[in-house]
Design a protein around this motif. Structure first.
Motif, short mmCIF file in Angstrom:
data_model
loop_
_atom_site.label_atom_id
_atom_site.label_comp_id
_atom_site.label_asym_id
_atom_site.label_seq_id
_atom_site.Cartn_x
_atom_site.Cartn_y
_atom_site.Cartn_z
N VAL A 35 0.84 -1.20 0.00
CA VAL A 35 0.00 0.00 0.00
C VAL A 35 0.88 1.25 0.00
O VAL A 35 0.53 2.25 -0.63
CB VAL A 35 -0.98 -0.02 1.20
N ASP A 36 2.02 1.20 0.66
CA ASP A 36 2.93 2.34 0.67
C ASP A 36 3.33 2.74 -0.75
O ASP A 36 3.33 3.92 -1.10
CB ASP A 36 4.20 2.03 1.48
N ASN A 37 3.69 1.74 -1.57
CA ASN A 37 4.08 2.03 -2.94
C ASN A 37 2.92 2.60 -3.76
O ASN A 37 3.10 3.50 -4.58
CB ASN A 37 4.63 0.79 -3.62
N VAL A 38 1.72 2.08 -3.52
CA VAL A 38 0.54 2.59 -4.22
C VAL A 38 0.30 4.04 -3.84
O VAL A 38 0.06 4.89 -4.71
CB VAL A 38 -0.71 1.73 -3.92
N ALA A 39 0.37 4.33 -2.55
CA ALA A 39 0.14 5.70 -2.09
C ALA A 39 1.16 6.65 -2.72
O ALA A 39 0.79 7.75 -3.19
CB ALA A 39 0.22 5.76 -0.57
N GLN A 40 2.40 6.24 -2.76
CA GLN A 40 3.44 7.08 -3.36
C GLN A 40 3.15 7.31 -4.84
O GLN A 40 3.26 8.44 -5.33
CB GLN A 40 4.80 6.42 -3.17
N ARG A 41 2.80 6.26 -5.56
CA ARG A 41 2.48 6.40 -6.99
C ARG A 41 1.30 7.34 -7.22
O ARG A 41 1.28 8.09 -8.19
CB ARG A 41 2.08 5.04 -7.58
N ALA A 42 0.30 7.23 -6.35
CA ALA A 42 -0.93 8.02 -6.51
C ALA A 42 -0.75 9.44 -6.00
O ALA A 42 -1.61 10.30 -6.25
CB ALA A 42 -2.09 7.34 -5.78
N GLY A 43 0.32 9.71 -5.27
CA GLY A 43 0.55 11.05 -4.74
C GLY A 43 -0.33 11.36 -3.53
O GLY A 43 -0.71 12.52 -3.32
N VAL A 44 -0.63 10.32 -2.74
CA VAL A 44 -1.43 10.51 -1.53
C VAL A 44 -0.71 9.85 -0.36
O VAL A 44 0.22 9.07 -0.54
CB VAL A 44 -2.85 9.90 -1.68
N HIS A 45 -1.17 10.17 0.84
CA HIS A 45 -0.61 9.54 2.03
C HIS A 45 -1.28 8.17 2.19
O HIS A 45 -2.43 7.99 1.83
CB HIS A 45 -0.86 10.42 3.27
N LYS A 46 -0.57 7.21 2.78
CA LYS A 46 -1.15 5.87 2.92
C LYS A 46 -2.40 5.86 3.80
O LYS A 46 -3.27 5.01 3.61
CB LYS A 46 -0.11 4.86 3.41
N THR A 47 -2.52 6.82 4.71
CA THR A 47 -3.76 6.87 5.51
C THR A 47 -4.97 7.20 4.64
O THR A 47 -6.08 6.77 4.93
CB THR A 47 -3.65 7.89 6.67
N THR A 48 -4.74 7.94 3.57
CA THR A 48 -5.83 8.22 2.63
C THR A 48 -6.30 6.93 1.98
O THR A 48 -7.50 6.72 1.79
CB THR A 48 -5.34 9.21 1.55
N VAL A 49 -5.37 6.07 1.66
CA VAL A 49 -5.71 4.77 1.06
C VAL A 49 -6.47 3.93 2.08
O VAL A 49 -7.53 3.38 1.78
CB VAL A 49 -4.45 4.04 0.56
N TYR A 50 -5.94 3.83 3.30
CA TYR A 50 -6.56 3.00 4.33
C TYR A 50 -7.93 3.51 4.77
O TYR A 50 -8.74 2.76 5.30
CB TYR A 50 -5.63 2.83 5.53
N ARG A 51 -8.20 4.81 4.55
CA ARG A 51 -9.52 5.35 4.86
C ARG A 51 -10.59 4.70 3.99
O ARG A 51 -11.73 4.53 4.40
CB ARG A 51 -9.52 6.86 4.64
N ARG A 52 -10.23 4.38 2.76
CA ARG A 52 -11.19 3.82 1.80
C ARG A 52 -11.13 2.30 1.73
O ARG A 52 -12.13 1.67 1.41
CB ARG A 52 -10.91 4.38 0.41
N TRP A 53 -9.95 1.73 1.92
CA TRP A 53 -9.76 0.29 1.79
C TRP A 53 -9.07 -0.22 3.04
O TRP A 53 -7.98 0.24 3.38
CB TRP A 53 -8.91 -0.02 0.56
#
Length: 195
Positions: A35-53
């Motif tokens: 998820v860290d790599n995805v967040a970096q690619r998307a230009g968001v913080h990993k907590t933004t990712v974990y908020r949704r998934w």
């Protein structure tokens, strides 16, 4: 991605994260996916990712479902031959795309001795088959196929030769592969093999 304009929390974030997920899978596979790599690619913080998934598998399943739904359309041409050909060609085009390659990487990870994806990811394929089923009752209603033709068996027969070539024999699939699979499936259905 440029850091000039933050993505915020709306549909743009979702789209960016899902696209980054597919890219990450296609480059690194399921076993090395983070998820860290995805967040970096998307230009968001990993907590933004974990908020949704809640976890990586939920994120992967959503990204794959989104990719499959966007790239494999369900036709309604008025002809079962044309519907099956269009469906098979759409599948072949998707398989040859970066997102299709990412999905196949995930699906074959267990066979390669890598961590196995959860059943929620396999659900993506079951859902796509389910969405394609209406082409069969429409063909039955038009008198093109025998009454009682099992839609799921017909659709599985359509896609099986395509996936076999890609996953088992490692062959490249083309529109010719798709057309042959469609001809095989409609011939078998008309012979009453799916009743």
């Amino acid at each position: 991605m440029s850091s000039a304009a933050p993505l915020g929390r709306g549909p743009k974030v979702r789209a960016a994260v899902l696209a980054a997920t597919v890219e990450e899978l296609s480059e690194h596979g399921y076993g090395a996916f983070t998820v860290d790599n995805v967040a970096q690619r998307a230009g968001v913080h990993k907590t933004t990712v974990y908020r949704r998934w809640p976890d990586r598998d939920a994120l992967i399943a959503d990204a794959l479902a989104d990719s499959v739904a966007a790239e494999i359309s369900i036709p309604d041409t008025g002809s079962i031959e044309d519907d099956l050909r269009a469906l098979a060609r759409s599948l072949v085009a998707w398989i040859n795309s970066p997102s299709g390659q990412a999905v196949l990487t995930v699906m074959v990870s267990k066979a390669a001795g890598l961590p196995s994806p959860p059943d929620s990811i396999r659900h993506v394929f079951r859902d796509r088959i389910r969405r394609a089923l209406p082409v069969v009752p429409r063909a039955i209603a038009r008198g093109e196929l025998p009454s009682g033709t099992d839609p799921a068996e017909l659709v599985k027969t359509l896609v099986a030769p395509i996936y076999f070539r890609v996953v088992i024999t490692g062959e490249r699939v083309t529109d010719g592969t798709a057309d042959a699979a469609a001809a095989l499936a409609v011939t078998a259905a008309r012979a009453g093999l799916f009743g």
